[in-house]
Enzyme design. Structure first.
Site, PDB file in Angstrom:
ATOM      1  N   VAL A 238       0.686  -0.824   0.184  1.00 26.22           N
ATOM      2  CA  VAL A 238       0.107   0.238  -0.432  1.00 26.22           C
ATOM      3  C   VAL A 238       0.807   1.051  -0.260  1.00 26.22           C
ATOM      4  O   VAL A 238       1.919   0.832   0.807  1.00 26.22           O
ATOM      5  CB  VAL A 238      -1.064   0.075   1.329  1.00 26.22           C
ATOM      6  N   LYS A 239       0.450   2.089  -0.824  1.00 25.04           N
ATOM      7  CA  LYS A 239       1.353   3.282  -1.100  1.00 25.04           C
ATOM      8  C   LYS A 239       0.737   4.077  -0.113  1.00 25.04           C
ATOM      9  O   LYS A 239      -1.076   4.653  -0.737  1.00 25.04           O
ATOM     10  CB  LYS A 239       1.564   3.921  -2.192  1.00 25.04           C
TER      11      LYS A 239
END
Length: 352
Positions: A238-239
């Site tokens: 996840v960014k």
């Protein structure tokens, strides 16, 4: 204590960040990354062998190889922010080959960009550095501007060019977010079937997320929930933007919250705010990478190191830094990315 270069760049924030002991979510609860991250965190999952192979490709490449941390160069801003605005500071990067060259020179784990950029040089470079193909984008030629992510290609195209992973953005909170969730979930499932890893940009977009002059687009509670939805649709990484405040749910008065979210699970310390993001990624089972953000000129190096220290001590797994690197001469961009990597290589900087 971290090496002198890092402490110097942190300046008067050095002790505040490097000596912080988190008293919110204890570090013993975090699934910490490490050299055997794929074996420790993914081997029991439903990811097939080709997907595990590509996760290992990501974690096994570049200067941070086999540390459990990632340093990724993302250059999709030519679509997301217009090519002219993005590349005017350094027109070199209108040429896709120079984007890949910067990632190679900086010894990144991977390079993330558009179908067009990576396809144009795939035969020359796809076997030299892992590709992350960004499958959707916001385009800025609709007038008035509409903030909406739309698919730009197919999963098969990414697989055919030898990509190790695909990336996508969802604008959580936007009118179009439910469609985007369905589209990206289906795309990620197919990417996994073909053996590619998945990276999700869990961004927020809603004018209602601004209240009484405060912008909650980077609030820990809102971004944390965006992360939690992201891992639910099986993002492997996840960014997220580094959190800058908290209390978005209570200020805007929507969704559901609990007072313990703010006084027990988090605090106003940046590491504790970021740890709340990590916790929402299944306590670190799905790795959190924070974004480097836009370029501010002279402060970029110090800002990037600050973000890296916060991410690492919170339990994150790396930084994805673009504009701060490619909007400079290549040698300066390489130096900045190496400084970020130095944080993750420094064994004195540990979980808070």
């Amino acid at each position: 204590m971290a090496n002198s270069k890092i402490t110097q760049l942190l300046g008067d924030k050095s002790e505040y960040l490097l000596n912080h002991v988190s008293k919110t979510i204890d570090k013993s609860l975090i699934h910490a990354t490490g050299p055997d991250v794929v074996d420790n965190l993914w081997i029991d999952s439903d990811r097939n062998i080709p997907t595990l192979n590509n996760l290992q490709r990501l974690f096994g490449h570049g200067r941070l190889a086999d540390t459990g941390y990632l340093s990724i160069l993302p250059v999709d801003q030519g679509i997301e922010h217009t090519a002219g605005a993005s590349f005017a500071p350094n027109p070199l990067y209108f040429d896709p080959e120079n984007i890949v060259k910067l990632a190679l020179e900086a010894d990144c784990n991977a390079v993330a960009s558009t179908y067009g950029v990576l396809a144009s040089v795939a035969r020359k470079y796809a076997h030299k550095i892992p590709f992350i193909v960004k499958i959707n984008h916001n385009e800025l030629l609709t007038y008035p501007n509409s903030y909406n992510q739309i698919l730009f290609g197919t999963i098969e195209e990414a697989w055919n060019m030898g990509a190790a992973a695909v990336g996508a953005t969802i604008y959580f909170g936007s009118e179009e977010s439910r469609r985007q969730i369905v589209e990206v979930a289906e795309a990620f499932e197919y990417a996994h079937e073909l053996g590619m890893a998945t990276v999700l940009w869990c961004y927020l977009r809603n004018n209602g997320f601004k209240k009484d002059g405060v912008d909650y687009h980077s609030a820990a509670d809102l971004t944390g929930q965006a992360n939690h939805i992201g891992v639910t649709i099986k993002a492997d990484i996840v960014k997220q933007k580094l959190p800058t405040n908290n209390g978005g749910f209570t200020a805007i008065k929507f969704a559901k919250s609990n007072p313990a979210m703010y006084d027990k699970l988090s605090s106003d310390h940046p590491i504790d705010l970021c740890r709340y993001q990590v916790a929402n990624g299944y306590m670190g089972r799905v790795g959190l990478i924070n974004s480097g953000g836009e370029s501010h000129g002279a402060s970029d190096l110090a800002d990037a190191v600050y973000t890296a220290v916060v991410n690492k001590r919170a339990g994150g797994i790396g930084l994805i830094c673009g504009r701060k690197a490619f909007q400079k001469p290549m040698n300066e961009g390489v130096k900045l990315i190496h400084s970020i990597q130095d944080v993750y290589l420094d064994k004195e900087i540990t979980l808070a």
